[in-house]
Design a protein around this motif. Structure first.
Motif, PDB file in Angstrom:
ATOM      1  N   THR A 118      -0.432  36.639 -15.391  1.00 12.89           N
ATOM      2  CA  THR A 118      -1.171  37.803 -14.908  1.00 12.89           C
ATOM      3  C   THR A 118      -1.489  38.788 -16.032  1.00 12.89           C
ATOM      4  OG1 THR A 118       0.919  38.912 -14.354  1.00 12.89           O
ATOM      5  CG2 THR A 118      -0.146  37.605 -12.633  1.00 12.89           C
ATOM      6  N   PRO A 119      -2.623  39.518 -15.905  1.00 15.87           N
ATOM      7  CA  PRO A 119      -3.561  39.520 -14.792  1.00 15.87           C
ATOM      8  C   PRO A 119      -4.380  38.230 -14.733  1.00 15.87           C
ATOM      9  CG  PRO A 119      -4.419  40.868 -16.587  1.00 15.87           C
ATOM     10  CD  PRO A 119      -3.026  40.479 -16.972  1.00 15.87           C
ATOM     11  N   VAL A 120      -4.656  37.768 -13.516  1.00 18.11           N
ATOM     12  CA  VAL A 120      -5.403  36.534 -13.339  1.00 18.11           C
ATOM     13  C   VAL A 120      -6.171  36.603 -12.029  1.00 18.11           C
ATOM     14  CG1 VAL A 120      -3.657  35.190 -12.083  1.00 18.11           C
ATOM     15  CG2 VAL A 120      -5.221  34.010 -13.670  1.00 18.11           C
ATOM     16  N   TYR A 121      -7.152  35.745 -11.923  1.00 17.64           N
ATOM     17  CA  TYR A 121      -7.977  35.586 -10.736  1.00 17.64           C
ATOM     18  C   TYR A 121      -7.117  35.671  -9.476  1.00 17.64           C
ATOM     19  CZ  TYR A 121     -11.392  33.014  -7.813  1.00 17.64           C
ATOM     20  OH  TYR A 121     -12.266  32.615  -6.853  1.00 17.64           O
ATOM     21  N   SER A 122      -7.445  36.593  -8.576  1.00 20.86           N
ATOM     22  CA  SER A 122      -6.548  36.940  -7.472  1.00 20.86           C
ATOM     23  C   SER A 122      -6.266  35.782  -6.526  1.00 20.86           C
ATOM     24  CB  SER A 122      -7.129  38.118  -6.688  1.00 20.86           C
ATOM     25  OG  SER A 122      -8.424  37.817  -6.182  1.00 20.86           O
ATOM     26  N   TYR A 125      -2.842  34.110  -6.613  1.00 26.83           N
ATOM     27  CA  TYR A 125      -1.853  34.668  -5.698  1.00 26.83           C
ATOM     28  C   TYR A 125      -2.100  34.164  -4.275  1.00 26.83           C
ATOM     29  CZ  TYR A 125      -0.404  38.594  -8.842  1.00 26.83           C
ATOM     30  OH  TYR A 125       0.099  39.382  -9.852  1.00 26.83           O
ATOM     31  N   ASP A 126      -3.351  34.342  -3.827  1.00 31.06           N
ATOM     32  CA  ASP A 126      -3.668  34.166  -2.408  1.00 31.06           C
ATOM     33  C   ASP A 126      -3.418  32.739  -1.926  1.00 31.06           C
ATOM     34  OD1 ASP A 126      -4.475  36.789  -2.550  1.00 31.06           O
ATOM     35  OD2 ASP A 126      -6.620  36.317  -2.684  1.00 31.06           O
ATOM     36  N   MET A 127      -3.870  31.747  -2.701  1.00 32.20           N
ATOM     37  CA  MET A 127      -3.717  30.361  -2.266  1.00 32.20           C
ATOM     38  C   MET A 127      -2.253  29.924  -2.279  1.00 32.20           C
ATOM     39  SD  MET A 127      -6.730  29.515  -1.383  1.00 32.20           S
ATOM     40  CE  MET A 127      -6.920  31.254  -0.920  1.00 32.20           C
ATOM     41  N   THR A 128      -1.499  30.464  -3.202  1.00 31.76           N
ATOM     42  CA  THR A 128      -0.069  30.153  -3.264  1.00 31.76           C
ATOM     43  C   THR A 128       0.661  30.712  -2.054  1.00 31.76           C
ATOM     44  OG1 THR A 128      -0.099  30.083  -5.688  1.00 31.76           O
ATOM     45  CG2 THR A 128       2.034  30.449  -4.629  1.00 31.76           C
ATOM     46  N   GLU A 129       0.419  31.979  -1.776  1.00 31.22           N
ATOM     47  CA  GLU A 129       1.129  32.633  -0.676  1.00 31.22           C
ATOM     48  C   GLU A 129       0.665  32.120   0.686  1.00 31.22           C
ATOM     49  OE1 GLU A 129       2.155  36.775  -3.048  1.00 31.22           O
ATOM     50  OE2 GLU A 129       0.326  36.664  -1.830  1.00 31.22           O
ATOM     51  N   ALA A 130      -0.611  31.724   0.787  1.00 34.19           N
ATOM     52  CA  ALA A 130      -1.109  31.170   2.045  1.00 34.19           C
ATOM     53  C   ALA A 130      -0.412  29.863   2.397  1.00 34.19           C
ATOM     54  CB  ALA A 130      -2.617  30.944   1.961  1.00 34.19           C
ATOM     55  N   ALA A 131       0.072  29.165   1.382  1.00 37.26           N
ATOM     56  CA  ALA A 131       0.780  27.894   1.594  1.00 37.26           C
ATOM     57  C   ALA A 131       2.294  28.086   1.739  1.00 37.26           C
ATOM     58  CB  ALA A 131       0.491  26.947   0.434  1.00 37.26           C
ATOM     59  N   ASN A 132       2.731  29.342   1.838  1.00 36.97           N
ATOM     60  CA  ASN A 132       4.158  29.658   1.965  1.00 36.97           C
ATOM     61  C   ASN A 132       4.955  29.205   0.745  1.00 36.97           C
ATOM     62  OD1 ASN A 132       4.003  30.848   4.610  1.00 36.97           O
ATOM     63  ND2 ASN A 132       3.753  28.772   5.427  1.00 36.97           N
ATOM     64  N   ARG A 133       4.305  29.318  -0.423  1.00 39.65           N
ATOM     65  CA  ARG A 133       4.991  29.113  -1.690  1.00 39.65           C
ATOM     66  C   ARG A 133       5.195  30.471  -2.354  1.00 39.65           C
ATOM     67  NH1 ARG A 133       3.837  24.641   1.263  1.00 39.65           N
ATOM     68  NH2 ARG A 133       4.035  22.686   0.077  1.00 39.65           N
ATOM     69  N   ASN A 134       6.056  30.485  -3.340  1.00 40.91           N
ATOM     70  CA  ASN A 134       6.383  31.729  -4.031  1.00 40.91           C
ATOM     71  C   ASN A 134       5.620  31.839  -5.341  1.00 40.91           C
ATOM     72  OD1 ASN A 134       8.547  32.347  -2.101  1.00 40.91           O
ATOM     73  ND2 ASN A 134       9.618  30.642  -3.082  1.00 40.91           N
ATOM     74  N   VAL A 135       5.065  33.006  -5.603  1.00 34.95           N
ATOM     75  CA  VAL A 135       4.403  33.283  -6.873  1.00 34.95           C
ATOM     76  C   VAL A 135       5.442  33.736  -7.891  1.00 34.95           C
ATOM     77  CG1 VAL A 135       2.800  34.807  -8.084  1.00 34.95           C
ATOM     78  CG2 VAL A 135       2.190  33.887  -5.837  1.00 34.95           C
ATOM     79  N   ILE A 136       5.424  33.091  -9.051  1.00 32.89           N
ATOM     80  CA  ILE A 136       6.222  33.547 -10.196  1.00 32.89           C
ATOM     81  C   ILE A 136       5.240  34.019 -11.257  1.00 32.89           C
ATOM     82  CG2 ILE A 136       7.909  32.924 -11.951  1.00 32.89           C
ATOM     83  CD1 ILE A 136       8.847  30.685 -10.189  1.00 32.89           C
ATOM     84  N   GLU A 137       5.416  35.228 -11.742  1.00 35.32           N
ATOM     85  CA  GLU A 137       4.478  35.811 -12.695  1.00 35.32           C
ATOM     86  C   GLU A 137       5.007  35.771 -14.122  1.00 35.32           C
ATOM     87  OE1 GLU A 137       2.639  39.582 -11.726  1.00 35.32           O
ATOM     88  OE2 GLU A 137       3.305  39.399  -9.650  1.00 35.32           O
ATOM     89  N   ASN A 138       4.172  35.242 -15.016  1.00 35.53           N
ATOM     90  CA  ASN A 138       4.383  35.411 -16.455  1.00 35.53           C
ATOM     91  C   ASN A 138       3.315  36.404 -16.904  1.00 35.53           C
ATOM     92  OD1 ASN A 138       3.283  33.680 -19.348  1.00 35.53           O
ATOM     93  ND2 ASN A 138       5.115  34.935 -19.291  1.00 35.53           N
ATOM     94  N   ALA A 139       3.710  37.669 -17.045  1.00 33.09           N
ATOM     95  CA  ALA A 139       2.740  38.723 -17.354  1.00 33.09           C
ATOM     96  C   ALA A 139       2.359  38.685 -18.831  1.00 33.09           C
ATOM     97  CB  ALA A 139       3.315  40.085 -16.999  1.00 33.09           C
ATOM     98  N   PHE A 140       1.058  38.745 -19.104  1.00 30.41           N
ATOM     99  CA  PHE A 140       0.602  38.877 -20.479  1.00 30.41           C
ATOM    100  C   PHE A 140       1.056  40.215 -21.044  1.00 30.41           C
ATOM    101  CE2 PHE A 140      -2.808  35.962 -18.900  1.00 30.41           C
ATOM    102  CZ  PHE A 140      -2.542  34.907 -19.752  1.00 30.41           C
ATOM    103  N   VAL A 141       1.193  40.261 -22.347  1.00 24.59           N
ATOM    104  CA  VAL A 141       1.611  41.474 -23.047  1.00 24.59           C
ATOM    105  C   VAL A 141       0.402  42.090 -23.730  1.00 24.59           C
ATOM    106  CG1 VAL A 141       3.081  42.429 -24.857  1.00 24.59           C
ATOM    107  CG2 VAL A 141       3.930  40.557 -23.422  1.00 24.59           C
ATOM    108  N   LEU A 142       0.165  43.371 -23.464  1.00 26.49           N
ATOM    109  CA  LEU A 142      -0.925  44.100 -24.109  1.00 26.49           C
ATOM    110  C   LEU A 142      -0.374  44.801 -25.336  1.00 26.49           C
ATOM    111  CD1 LEU A 142      -3.861  45.072 -24.114  1.00 26.49           C
ATOM    112  CD2 LEU A 142      -3.166  46.955 -22.621  1.00 26.49           C
ATOM    113  N   GLY A 143      -0.826  44.356 -26.524  1.00 26.51           N
ATOM    114  CA  GLY A 143      -0.306  44.896 -27.765  1.00 26.51           C
ATOM    115  C   GLY A 143      -0.977  46.192 -28.183  1.00 26.51           C
ATOM    116  N   ASP A 144      -0.455  46.772 -29.255  1.00 27.48           N
ATOM    117  CA  ASP A 144      -1.038  48.003 -29.794  1.00 27.48           C
ATOM    118  C   ASP A 144      -2.468  47.798 -30.275  1.00 27.48           C
ATOM    119  OD1 ASP A 144       1.350  49.312 -29.273  1.00 27.48           O
ATOM    120  OD2 ASP A 144       2.142  48.957 -31.294  1.00 27.48           O
ATOM    121  N   ASP A 145      -2.828  46.533 -30.558  1.00 32.37           N
ATOM    122  CA  ASP A 145      -4.179  46.214 -30.996  1.00 32.37           C
ATOM    123  C   ASP A 145      -5.112  45.952 -29.805  1.00 32.37           C
ATOM    124  OD1 ASP A 145      -3.072  43.858 -30.091  1.00 32.37           O
ATOM    125  OD2 ASP A 145      -3.528  42.698 -31.901  1.00 32.37           O
TER     126      ASP A 145
END
Length: 390
Positions: A118-122, A125-145
């Protein structure tokens, strides 16, 4: 032939969701719609001509899919991305989102875990949760640049909990084109922890700044054997309303499981027009795309330049892929609801809320730049006036 992407086309009467669903999404029709990911451009003339010819036949019964259909897709991928696809491992699908939904259901256990970045095309999330699966997020890091990068330690840790990894390549909404080193590193970690990969490559033809799309399945035979690849001509040629995409599977067993899922619902044929449009697009669409890409790139440059000179409170950048721009509005000092309301009520813009792409995010928006330049000029002026009035 020469295409005119500056032409203003009134889409308000053709049932375009981008326009006709404004009231439902934003509470008003009085916004410039720069949200849903389709383009305000007519598609290539060979596609229009092929559809006219098909329409004039006047008979559109159940439609067989000829070998030339998948051959056109394979030829396009070979020509554009140097990908030699085994057509026997390819299936038709209504769309990439529908393929994601099916694969989550079919290739993860009930209550299983799906890893997204994440952030990623919403819809990830939606298709995962609609199937009663769990979303695990690997969040991107926004650097000083102001560049987004992978948190590798977190990615590896999350993989150890995952049953499926949804990769967005190129990335929406950040416009990233994955370099070989990063792509290989992600895929090798997936192999290490026995996590199946679904690679969403729907934006793979919309690449800028000398970058090159690298199909995930081309990295190595081992990676190909662990990857389901999804792509389509709908984003490339503005054909989303016709609903058609392709899926490439790692083996016949996986393909059979997927195909049977759709056959059980009697969904296994293109409609008569999507078949015609896709084959024409992948056979004759190069000239149109060759003119579209520099136009889009210039649109990006216009928005970046305008914000830098006139609205420095909003940071953006020209994406290397997609026609979507990620706006960092945090300097406006608003929470997500305030920013949402500001864009609609004060700036008169219909954008996508950034928090739908990363639920922990505050202060971001997504803007669709695939429109005539004059529309962007008006949108940026409205945004400038609204910010100046704060």
């Amino acid at each position: 032939m020469t295409y005119n992407f500056d032409a203003i086309i009134d889409r308000s009467g053709n049932r375009a969701a981008k326009y006709d669903e404004r009231k439902k999404k934003f509470g008003t029709d009085d916004v410039i719609p720069l949200w849903i990911a389709d383009m305000d451009f007519k598609t290539a003339h060979p596609i229009i001509d092929a559809l006219k010819s098909r329409a004039e036949e006047g008979l559109w019964g159940y439609t067989a899919r000829p070998d030339s259909y998948f051959a056109a897709i394979c030829d396009w991928q070979k020509r554009r991305n140097n990908w030699e696809i085994d057509a026997s491992l390819m299936s038709w699908s209504l769309g990439v989102v529908q393929s994601i939904s099916a694969c989550v259901k079919l290739f993860t256990p009930e209550g299983g875990n799906v890893l997204i970045q994440t952030p990623v095309y919403s819809e990830f999330y939606d298709m995962t949760e609609a199937a009663n699966r769990n979303v695990i997020e690997n969040a991107f890091v926004l650097g000083d640049d102001d560049k987004w990068t992978i948190d590798w330690d977190d990615f590896e840790a999350k993989l150890q909990q995952a049953d499926l990894f949804l990769l967005c390549s190129p990335h929406n909404p950040l416009g990233l084109v994955w370099e070989r080193d990063d792509l290989e590193k992600m895929m090798k970690l997936c192999l290490k922890y026995h996590v199946l990969v679904l690679s969403d490559e729907i934006h793979s033809d919309l690449i800028f700044h000398g970058k090159t799309h690298l199909p995930t399945a081309t990295l190595s035979p081992e990676i190909a054997a662990n990857t389901i690849s999804c792509f389509s001509g709908t984003k490339t040629f503005n054909l989303a309303g016709l609903q058609a995409s392709a899926v490439v599977f790692p083996d016949q067993h996986t393909k059979k499981v997927y195909d049977q899922f759709w056959h059980n619902m009697d969904i296994h044929r293109n409609n008569a027009f999507s078949l015609t449009a896709m084959e024409a697009a992948f056979t004759h669409g190069d000239e149109w795309l060759g003119q579209l890409l520099p136009y889009l790139s210039n649109n990006f440059d216009y928005v970046v330049d305008y914000c830098e000179k006139n609205i420095p409170q909003i940071k953006t950048f020209a994406p290397d892929a997609t026609y979507l721009m990620w706006l960092d509005c945090r300097a406006l000092g608003m929470n997500n609801q305030e920013l949402h309301d500001f864009m609609i009520e004060k700036a008169g813009l219909g954008l996508n809320d950034g928090c739908s792409f990363g639920r922990s995010l505050e202060g971001f928006m997504r803007l669709n730049a695939a429109c005539p330049r004059s529309v962007l000029i008006q949108a940026m002026h409205q945004l400038y006036v609204a910010v100046q009035a704060l």
